[in-house]
Design a protein around this motif. Structure first.
Motif, PDB file in Angstrom:
ATOM      1  N   GLU A  67       0.297  -1.030   0.103  1.00  0.00           N
ATOM      2  CA  GLU A  67      -0.146   0.150   0.462  1.00  0.00           C
ATOM      3  C   GLU A  67       0.847   0.716   0.112  1.00  0.00           C
ATOM      4  O   GLU A  67       2.391   1.220   0.326  1.00  0.00           O
ATOM      5  CB  GLU A  67      -1.215  -0.463   1.381  1.00  0.00           C
ATOM      6  CG  GLU A  67      -0.204   0.110   2.960  1.00  0.00           C
ATOM      7  CD  GLU A  67      -1.732   0.114   3.366  1.00  0.00           C
ATOM      8  OE1 GLU A  67      -1.084   1.429   4.696  1.00  0.00           O
ATOM      9  OE2 GLU A  67      -2.590  -0.622   3.704  1.00  0.00           O
ATOM     10  N   GLU A  68      -0.007   2.420  -0.137  1.00  0.00           N
ATOM     11  CA  GLU A  68       1.064   4.031   0.045  1.00  0.00           C
ATOM     12  C   GLU A  68       2.368   3.711   0.762  1.00  0.00           C
ATOM     13  O   GLU A  68       0.964   4.023   1.580  1.00  0.00           O
ATOM     14  CB  GLU A  68       0.264   4.342  -1.355  1.00  0.00           C
ATOM     15  CG  GLU A  68       0.954   5.941  -1.862  1.00  0.00           C
ATOM     16  CD  GLU A  68       1.739   5.304  -2.954  1.00  0.00           C
ATOM     17  OE1 GLU A  68       3.161   6.596  -3.583  1.00  0.00           O
ATOM     18  OE2 GLU A  68       0.738   4.397  -3.739  1.00  0.00           O
ATOM     19  N   SER A  69       3.051   4.433   0.658  1.00  0.00           N
ATOM     20  CA  SER A  69       3.595   4.765   1.645  1.00  0.00           C
ATOM     21  C   SER A  69       4.396   5.421   1.154  1.00  0.00           C
ATOM     22  O   SER A  69       5.306   6.063   0.572  1.00  0.00           O
ATOM     23  CB  SER A  69       4.457   3.750   1.988  1.00  0.00           C
ATOM     24  OG  SER A  69       5.424   3.676   3.968  1.00  0.00           O
ATOM     25  N   ALA A  70       4.382   6.339   2.208  1.00  0.00           N
ATOM     26  CA  ALA A  70       5.454   7.838   2.473  1.00  0.00           C
ATOM     27  C   ALA A  70       5.566   8.306   3.788  1.00  0.00           C
ATOM     28  O   ALA A  70       4.895   8.807   4.861  1.00  0.00           O
ATOM     29  CB  ALA A  70       4.971   8.878   1.348  1.00  0.00           C
ATOM     30  N   ARG A  71       7.259   7.620   4.443  1.00  0.00           N
ATOM     31  CA  ARG A  71       7.390   7.598   5.913  1.00  0.00           C
ATOM     32  C   ARG A  71       8.725   8.892   6.455  1.00  0.00           C
ATOM     33  O   ARG A  71       9.503   7.996   5.179  1.00  0.00           O
ATOM     34  CB  ARG A  71       7.723   6.614   6.356  1.00  0.00           C
ATOM     35  CG  ARG A  71       7.423   6.969   8.002  1.00  0.00           C
ATOM     36  CD  ARG A  71       7.889   5.277   8.397  1.00  0.00           C
ATOM     37  NE  ARG A  71       8.610   5.022   9.986  1.00  0.00           N
ATOM     38  CZ  ARG A  71       9.220   5.148   9.629  1.00  0.00           C
ATOM     39  NH1 ARG A  71      10.603   5.807   9.461  1.00  0.00           N
ATOM     40  NH2 ARG A  71      10.055   5.214  11.604  1.00  0.00           N
ATOM     41  N   GLY A  72       9.190   9.454   6.397  1.00  0.00           N
ATOM     42  CA  GLY A  72      10.370   9.817   6.858  1.00  0.00           C
ATOM     43  C   GLY A  72      10.571  10.056   8.503  1.00  0.00           C
ATOM     44  O   GLY A  72       9.454   9.858   9.601  1.00  0.00           O
ATOM     45  N   ALA A  73      11.936   9.326   8.709  1.00  0.00           N
ATOM     46  CA  ALA A  73      11.965   9.576  10.395  1.00  0.00           C
ATOM     47  C   ALA A  73      12.730  10.694  11.001  1.00  0.00           C
ATOM     48  O   ALA A  73      12.266  11.804  10.285  1.00  0.00           O
ATOM     49  CB  ALA A  73      13.155   8.414  10.186  1.00  0.00           C
TER      50      ALA A  73
END
Lengths: 73, 139
Positions: A67-73
């Motif tokens: 599924e679409e993911s966009a994650r920054g730490a």
């Protein structure tokens, strides 16, 4: 005009070609893991080795139900 | 080096990777300790951080010396996973099966190089601002 023997030979040839194409396709689709360390030659891991099995399992997990993911730490 | 970069830079780098190659479905960026820094594209909803740590552990096992660049491509029936470990980062991406591994690794190397350059530029920029800050605090 060809004799029955010649016709059979030609059909046999076609069957061999189809079998070879299927074999190639199966080989291409076979799971495999390839590793290259630094500038060395790439090597294909034995597909029954533990490292290959673990990496293939991780690859399957990464490709599973995405599924679409966009994650920054 | 990695911690000096803003998280958005990592995100942007992964989005750029996805733009570079239409074959790449999803991508992850980790540090060499396995900590997930950023992700983009189509990826599994669960266990991403754990998968990232496990991939880095596998790469470490393949090249125990550490620091050496390692490339791994794993082809399954559903697609392929590419992993690239360099000095400070590990990048992973997923693609369909019909890709040229050389091209995928080329794009991954290019993006990791950009991240390194950005981090170096950031490191150079930080000391230059310190004297001004010090001067400002004294005024």
């Amino acid at each position: 005009m060809s004799t029955p023997r010649q016709r059979g030979g030609r059909l046999g040839g076609y069957a061999e070609e189809v079998a070879a194409a299927m074999r190639r396709r199966r080989d291409v689709r076979r799971p495999r893991v390839r590793v290259r360390v630094e500038h060395g030659e790439a090597r294909v891991l034995d597909e029954r080795s533990e490292a290959a099995e673990r990496l293939l399992a991780l690859a399957r997990h990464m490709l599973d139900e995405p599924e679409e993911s966009a994650r920054g730490a | 080096m990695l911690t000096r970069m803003a998280a958005t830079a990592h995100d942007l780098a992964l989005r750029y990777l996805l733009e570079l190659s239409a074959d790449i479905r999803g991508a992850l960026l980790m540090d060499r300790d396995g900590e997930l820094r950023a992700s983009a594209g189509l990826l599994p909803a669960d266990g991403l951080a754990d998968a990232a740590r496990r991939i880095v552990a596998e790469l470490r096992e393949l090249a125990p010396d550490g620091g050496k660049p390692v490339e791994v491509d794993a082809f399954t029936t559903r697609g392929a996973m590419f992993a690239l470990a360099e000095q400070d980062h590990v990048m992973v991406c997923t693609t369909n099966r019909s890709v040229n591994p050389g091209l995928i690794f080329y794009d991954m190397h290019a993006v990791l190089r950009d991240i390194d350059r950005a981090a170096e530029a950031e490191e150079r920029r930080v000391p230059a601002t310190d004297p001004r800050e010090a001067a400002g605090s004294g005024a």
